[in-house]
Design a protein around this motif. Structure first.
Motif, PDB file in Angstrom:
ATOM      1  N   ALA A 186      -9.819  -2.589   2.284  1.00 46.02           N
ATOM      2  CA  ALA A 186      -8.628  -2.415   1.265  1.00 46.02           C
ATOM      3  C   ALA A 186      -8.570  -3.729   0.527  1.00 46.02           C
ATOM      4  CB  ALA A 186      -7.556  -2.045   1.700  1.00 46.02           C
ATOM      5  N   GLY A 187      -8.266  -4.870   1.209  1.00 44.97           N
ATOM      6  CA  GLY A 187      -8.249  -6.422   0.961  1.00 44.97           C
ATOM      7  C   GLY A 187      -9.075  -6.734  -0.206  1.00 44.97           C
ATOM      8  N   HIS A 188     -10.419  -6.485   0.270  1.00 47.46           N
ATOM      9  CA  HIS A 188     -11.640  -6.878  -0.381  1.00 47.46           C
ATOM     10  C   HIS A 188     -11.581  -6.070  -1.654  1.00 47.46           C
ATOM     11  CE1 HIS A 188     -15.336  -8.673  -0.778  1.00 47.46           C
ATOM     12  NE2 HIS A 188     -15.951  -7.283  -0.766  1.00 47.46           N
ATOM     13  N   LEU A 190      -9.444  -4.610  -3.470  1.00 45.81           N
ATOM     14  CA  LEU A 190      -8.492  -5.284  -4.205  1.00 45.81           C
ATOM     15  C   LEU A 190      -8.685  -6.285  -5.160  1.00 45.81           C
ATOM     16  CD1 LEU A 190      -5.577  -3.957  -4.784  1.00 45.81           C
ATOM     17  CD2 LEU A 190      -4.828  -6.018  -3.081  1.00 45.81           C
ATOM     18  N   LEU A 191      -9.352  -7.282  -4.152  1.00 46.17           N
ATOM     19  CA  LEU A 191      -9.857  -8.602  -4.886  1.00 46.17           C
ATOM     20  C   LEU A 191     -10.993  -7.965  -5.741  1.00 46.17           C
ATOM     21  CD1 LEU A 191      -9.905 -11.357  -1.927  1.00 46.17           C
ATOM     22  CD2 LEU A 191      -8.186 -10.935  -3.749  1.00 46.17           C
ATOM     23  N   THR A 193     -11.516  -5.347  -7.231  1.00 46.01           N
ATOM     24  CA  THR A 193     -10.972  -4.881  -8.592  1.00 46.01           C
ATOM     25  C   THR A 193     -10.413  -5.685  -9.616  1.00 46.01           C
ATOM     26  OG1 THR A 193     -10.314  -2.949  -7.172  1.00 46.01           O
ATOM     27  CG2 THR A 193      -9.432  -3.153  -9.261  1.00 46.01           C
ATOM     28  N   PHE A 194      -9.641  -6.912  -9.037  1.00 48.10           N
ATOM     29  CA  PHE A 194      -8.960  -7.704  -9.893  1.00 48.10           C
ATOM     30  C   PHE A 194     -10.290  -8.458 -10.636  1.00 48.10           C
ATOM     31  CE2 PHE A 194      -4.894  -6.428  -8.235  1.00 48.10           C
ATOM     32  CZ  PHE A 194      -4.153  -6.544  -9.422  1.00 48.10           C
ATOM     33  N   PHE A 221      -3.470 -12.199  -5.088  1.00 48.08           N
ATOM     34  CA  PHE A 221      -4.068 -11.655  -3.778  1.00 48.08           C
ATOM     35  C   PHE A 221      -5.154 -12.386  -3.116  1.00 48.08           C
ATOM     36  CE2 PHE A 221      -2.524  -7.790  -6.411  1.00 48.08           C
ATOM     37  CZ  PHE A 221      -1.874  -7.055  -5.349  1.00 48.08           C
ATOM     38  N   GLU A 225      -4.256 -12.071   0.668  1.00 47.14           N
ATOM     39  CA  GLU A 225      -5.358 -11.802   1.812  1.00 47.14           C
ATOM     40  C   GLU A 225      -5.383 -12.884   2.877  1.00 47.14           C
ATOM     41  OE1 GLU A 225      -6.710  -8.898   2.265  1.00 47.14           O
ATOM     42  OE2 GLU A 225      -5.646  -8.218   0.439  1.00 47.14           O
TER      43      GLU A 225
END
Lengths: 252, 222, 80
Positions: A186-188, A190-191, A193-194, A221, A225
């Motif tokens: 999810a964190g990856h 998210l990064l 996506t931005f 983020f 992270e």
């Protein structure tokens, strides 16, 4: 609309191999991250192995980490009889932390735990270890110890035993795996996506002026992270300690 | 400070570069050489005239890749082996050595302090002993002096008393002698006188007895 | 409204999966918020037991979070 093309998931986390493509020994980016994690751990503990009276630099870091794992995780969850698990928990913590932290290290920017292979392997290894500890500590009475909580009326046992069995023997390793895997994935995402949003806005049109906004998101983020990488390594190790303790402890 | 400012300037330049080189919208396709499977996939897409082909579908992320598991086992094994064999014992040995060294220093300091305390106590004890010793000697000397003085005094007193007693005895003896002499003389005188008066009528022994009794009666009345 | 109806109204499988994940994240969100709030209160009241509370808090978060993460995984299973 914007010329935004979100890459399919395989492009985010699935990497082609550098060598030995398609074979069992294929080396891809994730394997490279494992290699770096091994290298970093060995470097930290080799450079940190100085016997100065006032620790500085790598020695300080290594000693802090050892103290953190020993006092914060082993003693906190298992107490004195858990000391023999310190090497295992320490290597869990360092291997997970270093493979996680590559999520924010430039050029690589990919946590190895965003692939399910590593969390699954580590969770299964821990599963074997804590049930092994349970059997070693209780013999075959461990099954009763694990499935029958004390002080439950006989009538309720019909209900309790299947629930305990499902939660302890089936769901526990699954949630142990998924907690690490999904957090990092999810964190990856998210990064990514931005980053994709930032990149997509930089198209030489008037709305390129908004591209610094998702860039700020990427920076924020990334910092977040770093925290998540540390926290998930901590939580995975802590839970392993808790499970071992629950398996081998004689009081409930 | 200068380094921080340089870093900030570099970050600002990079940001400007990002904005300056914003890509045109059409330049999404990369011109780099594609790998073999990717080329095959493009051919497949062209053949099917749809992007919904098997090779384009992402493999399920929930299925582990065998090579990643294998290398993960190897990597974790190496980390665990290294930490269990060398890393953790090394760090622990360093930490324990430091703890022991500090503990040893503390113990040594404590021992020295105790030793100094005992030496001080010993010294003080010796001092006190010397003081009592000197006091004792002074006391003894004074007692001896007192004794000598009292002995001398007593001797002097006894001497004086002895002399005095002797003198008194001498006086008494002289007096008794004188009385006896006087009595004899008086008796003789009286006998003589009586002889003169009576003239040989009485013998001497009877006279003496007579006079004696007379004198006794005189002495008793006097 | 069943999944079939949702699909018939034009929502794809992916969309339904995303929506369901969003719904599934509500509960753990509330749970983690309550858990951390109570832990902060406990730490403020008894700072000397902060270490123990913090460890327990992370454990609790890990257990609660697992629910949301399982939802995330189900999203991948169903939609992506």
């Amino acid at each position: 609309m914007l010329a935004l093309e979100f890459p399919p998931l395989s492009h985010i986390v699935n990497w082609p191999g550098f060598a030995g493509d398609g074979t069992l020994w294929e080396i891809n980016k994730v394997v490279l991250i494992y290699a770096f994690a091994v290298l970093f751990t060995i470097l930290l503990f080799t450079l940190g192995n100085k016997k100065r009276l006032v620790p500085t630099g790598a020695q300080n870091l290594a000693e802090m980490a050892v103290e953190f794992v020993e006092d914060g995780i082993v003693m906190e969850t298992m107490g004195k009889e858990g000391i023999k698990y310190t090497p295992y928990l320490l290597s869990l913590f360092f291997f997970i932390f270093f493979t996680n932290i590559f999520e924010v290290i430039p050029v690589i920017q990919m946590p190895a735990s965003a692939r399910i292979a590593l969390p699954m392997f580590l969770a299964l290894l821990s599963y074997v270890i804590y049930h092994g500890a349970g059997f070693k500590s209780h013999g075959f009475g461990y099954i009763k110890h694990a499935l029958v909580p004390p002080g439950v009326p006989i009538a309720l046992l019909v209900l309790v035993i299947p629930i305990e069995f499902i939660s302890k023997f089936l769901v526990q390793p699954f949630s142990h795996t998924v907690r690490l895997f999904a957090n990092l994935l999810a964190g990856h995402i998210l990064l990514v996506t931005f980053a994709v949003l930032t990149s997509g806005l930089m198209v030489g049109k008037w709305y390129a002026i908004f591209s610094p906004l998702p860039l700020l998101g990427v920076i924020f983020f990334t910092a977040f992270e770093v925290l998540v990488s540390f926290l998930q390594a901590y939580v995975f190790t802590l839970l392993t300690g808790v499970y071992i303790n629950a398996a081998q402890s004689h009081e409930h | 400070m200068r380094r921080t400012r340089l870093l900030m300037a570099a970050a600002a330049l990079v940001l400007l570069g990002f904005l300056g080189f914003a890509r045109p919208a059409a330049a999404q396709e990369s011109k780099t050489k594609l790998s073999h499977p990717a080329e095959e996939c493009i051919k497949e897409i062209e053949a099917a005239n749809s992007i919904d082909v098997d090779c384009q579908k992402a493999p399920n992320p929930l299925l582990p890749q065998a090579n990643e598991i294998l290398w993960g086992v190897v990597g974790f094994g190496v980390v665990f082996g290294f930490l269990a064999w060398k890393g953790l014992p090394g760090i622990k040995a360093g930490m324990n050595a430091r703890t022991e060294r500090i503990q040893g220093d503390l113990d040594a300091a404590e021992a020295q302090r105790t030793e100094a305390g005992t030496v001080l106590a010993e010294y003080q004890a010796q001092l006190a002993e010397a003081r009592t010793e000197s006091a004792r000697i002074i006391e003894e000397a004074r007692q001896a002096a007192d004794e000598v003085r009292s002995t001398l005094q007593a001797k002097a007193e006894s001497d004086i008393a002895e002399l005095r007693a002797k003198a008194a005895a001498d006086i008494e003896a002289a007096k008794t002698q004188a009385v006896a002499d006087l009595r004899g003389e008086v008796a003789n005188l009286a006998i003589a006188a009586a002889e003169q008066v009576v003239g040989h009528s009485l013998d001497r022994d009877t006279n003496v007895a007579l006079v004696e009794s007379f004198i006794d009666s005189v002495g008793a009345t006097s | 409204m069943s999944i079939a109806v949702l699909a018939a109204t034009g929502l794809t499988n992916k969309g339904v999966a995303a929506l369901t994940y969003g719904l599934g994240a509500i509960g753990p969100g509330i749970g983690i918020g309550y858990l951390v709030g109570q832990s902060v209160q406990a730490m403020a009241r008894q700072p000397e037991s902060a270490g123990m509370v913090r460890t327990t808090m992370f454990l609790g978060i890990a257990f609660v979070e697992a629910l949301a993460l399982i939802g995330f995984v189900v999203f991948f299973l169903a939609g992506a």
